[in-house]
Design an enzyme around this catalytic site. Structure first.
Site, PDB file in Angstrom:
ATOM      1  N   ARG A  55     -11.096 -15.434  10.134  1.00  4.10           N
ATOM      2  CA  ARG A  55     -10.909 -14.589   9.313  1.00  4.10           C
ATOM      3  C   ARG A  55     -11.554 -13.193   9.348  1.00  4.10           C
ATOM      4  O   ARG A  55     -11.026 -12.369   9.757  1.00  4.10           O
ATOM      5  CB  ARG A  55     -11.281 -14.723   7.767  1.00  4.10           C
ATOM      6  CG  ARG A  55     -10.661 -13.550   6.742  1.00  4.10           C
ATOM      7  CD  ARG A  55      -9.481 -14.169   5.405  1.00  4.10           C
ATOM      8  NE  ARG A  55     -11.126 -14.772   5.221  1.00  4.10           N
ATOM      9  CZ  ARG A  55     -12.060 -14.170   3.775  1.00  4.10           C
ATOM     10  NH1 ARG A  55     -11.880 -13.079   3.961  1.00  4.10           N
ATOM     11  NH2 ARG A  55     -12.863 -14.931   3.022  1.00  4.10           N
ATOM     12  N   TYR A 108       8.126   3.759   0.883  1.00  6.04           N
ATOM     13  CA  TYR A 108       9.029   2.708   0.985  1.00  6.04           C
ATOM     14  C   TYR A 108       8.627   1.924  -0.877  1.00  6.04           C
ATOM     15  O   TYR A 108       8.639   2.446  -1.708  1.00  6.04           O
ATOM     16  CB  TYR A 108       8.228   2.105   1.748  1.00  6.04           C
ATOM     17  CG  TYR A 108       8.500   0.560   1.822  1.00  6.04           C
ATOM     18  CD1 TYR A 108       9.871   0.224   2.304  1.00  6.04           C
ATOM     19  CD2 TYR A 108       7.175  -0.583   2.037  1.00  6.04           C
ATOM     20  CE1 TYR A 108       9.705  -1.072   2.692  1.00  6.04           C
ATOM     21  CE2 TYR A 108       7.086  -1.796   2.327  1.00  6.04           C
ATOM     22  CZ  TYR A 108       9.230  -2.528   2.572  1.00  6.04           C
ATOM     23  OH  TYR A 108       9.557  -3.631   3.150  1.00  6.04           O
ATOM     24  N   ASP A 180       2.587   6.498   5.744  1.00  9.34           N
ATOM     25  CA  ASP A 180       3.239   5.240   6.228  1.00  9.34           C
ATOM     26  C   ASP A 180       3.658   5.843   7.480  1.00  9.34           C
ATOM     27  O   ASP A 180       4.559   6.544   7.510  1.00  9.34           O
ATOM     28  CB  ASP A 180       3.968   4.557   5.556  1.00  9.34           C
ATOM     29  CG  ASP A 180       5.105   3.607   6.120  1.00  9.34           C
ATOM     30  OD1 ASP A 180       4.919   3.185   7.280  1.00  9.34           O
ATOM     31  OD2 ASP A 180       4.766   3.076   5.124  1.00  9.34           O
ATOM     32  N   LYS A 205       7.818  -3.760  12.688  1.00 12.80           N
ATOM     33  CA  LYS A 205       9.557  -2.817  12.549  1.00 12.80           C
ATOM     34  C   LYS A 205       9.153  -3.239  14.537  1.00 12.80           C
ATOM     35  O   LYS A 205       9.165  -3.845  15.125  1.00 12.80           O
ATOM     36  CB  LYS A 205       9.354  -2.350  12.288  1.00 12.80           C
ATOM     37  CG  LYS A 205      10.238  -2.462  10.638  1.00 12.80           C
ATOM     38  CD  LYS A 205      10.257  -1.017   9.421  1.00 12.80           C
ATOM     39  CE  LYS A 205      10.582  -1.738   8.111  1.00 12.80           C
ATOM     40  NZ  LYS A 205       9.622  -2.518   7.674  1.00 12.80           N
TER      41      LYS A 205
END
Length: 387
Positions: A55, A108, A180, A205
């Site tokens: 992790r 968003y 963002d 994206k």
């Protein structure tokens, strides 16, 4: 080095790649230590890109983090399983009960939901502000304001924010400025050149670029890094090496893809501008888009995402328009090689400020890597269907 050269070479340190061109994909949870001395060294240095526990990262993660930091800026980068996971980690790392958040009204949709459902439950107050406010945001600051969150262009309606003006206010008041930067990706906008403290991307994206992996990233300044690193680990945030490998591959072609997306989108948008049915083109490169002059000043270009409004159109007509499209598919997200069309956004319900009451139906397009003339023919057929 020029940006094109950096895109090819970023993150390719031999300590991550060995003799290969690309870093291997490490699938690991437990990391083994040969001696107590090795274990103690790892316990002391596990935050410094060494193998400690899955992790905490592997060379797959470390190479991608290096590449993102070199290309976007900031001190270092952390990786998350999705874009909204990165948004939530950024906010939770620097806000606590009793704090006040200034959130852009064009954020968003899942970011808004997180603020309204999760942060509110934790006693964190959110005020939504006009994306075009600029340095007027100073009038909204309270004694307990800790974070200003920006997204430019705005989600769906594409407003460009004056990030440098907001940054000056944030720095004067010792407030963290977040962005963002998914639209800006690694090509269109350089957040740290404009005074941002922390930059978030849905790497799902344009960075991945092929609609086949979920990923989020955060880069930040050296001042914020220790707290972001610790709090993200406490929340269990990590990402799978296979997804990171796809993102690393996507980085290598991002400049070429963005340029193709941009050129085709401009061609399609200019064609739409000639249509009698169309009212407003919401594309940063078009003068009627709110903040167009700021975009010209601050951005390096555009990409495949934009919206347009119709002068009129019933729900049935919009459904017919979308159903008639063949090359454009309906689906959430954007940034892949395929073209998308979406509508039925209830901006009155999804926004706190009544900025879009006077406009007709809105359709958002993502222009993929198909031939632009074919996409125009597809749209023309859909317009014909609703005449």
């Amino acid at each position: 080095m020029k940006k094109d050269t950096k895109i090819v070479h970023a993150g390719r340190d031999k300590k991550w790649t060995g003799q290969a061109v690309n870093p291997p994909v490490y699938h690991a949870s437990t990391i083994l230590f040969d001696t107590v001395k090795d274990l103690k060294f790892a316990l002391k240095n596990f935050k410094n890109k060494i193998m400690f526990y899955g992790r905490r990262g592997t060379p797959t993660h470390f190479a991608f983090r290096d590449a993102m930091t070199e290309l976007e800026g900031g001190h270092d980068c952390l990786v998350y399983p999705s874009g909204i996971a990165a948004v939530s980690a950024a906010l939770l790392s620097f806000l606590r009960s009793g704090d006040h958040l200034l959130m852009v009204d064009t954020c968003y949709g899942p970011t808004r939901a997180f603020c309204n459902k999760m942060l509110k439950k934790m006693g964190i107050e959110t005020t939504y502000y006009d994306p075009m406010i600029g340095d007027g945001i100073k009038d909204l600051i309270k004694d307990n304001t800790k974070v200003i969150f920006t997204e430019s262009p705005g989600s769906i309606t594409m407003e460009i924010q004056d990030i440098p003006a907001i940054s000056k206010v944030a720095k004067k008041n010792d407030i963290i400025l977040m962005i963002d930067n998914t639209y800006g990706n690694l090509v269109n906008f350089n957040p740290y050149d404009h005074g941002v403290d922390l930059s978030i991307q849905a790497a799902t994206k344009y960075i991945v670029g092929h609609s086949d992996a979920m990923l989020g990233t955060i880069t930040c300044t050296e001042k914020l890094w220790p707290q972001l690193q610790d709090y993200s680990y406490y929340m269990g945030q990590t990402a799978a090496p296979d997804d990171i490998n796809l993102a690393m591959r996507g980085i290598r072609t991002i400049k070429t893809r963005i340029k193709q997306h941009e050129n085709s989108a401009l061609k399609v948008a200019k064609w739409l501008e000639t249509r009698d049915e169309v009212d407003l083109i919401l594309h940063p490169a078009f003068k009627d888009c709110p903040g167009h002059e700021i975009w010209k000043r601050d951005f390096n270009g555009s990409n495949g995402l934009f919206s347009f409004t119709l002068k009129q159109g019933s729900e049935k007509e919009i459904s017919t328009f979308l159903d008639t499209l063949n090359l454009f598919k309906m689906g959430f997200s954007w940034g892949g090689f395929e073209s998308l069309a979406m509508s039925f956004y209830d901006l009155k319900a999804e926004r706190d400020l009544p900025l879009w009451d006077d406009y007709g139906p809105l359709i958002r397009l993502h222009i993929g890597l198909e031939d632009a003339d074919d996409l125009i023919a597809d749209l023309e057929k859909a317009f014909d269907a609703i005449k």
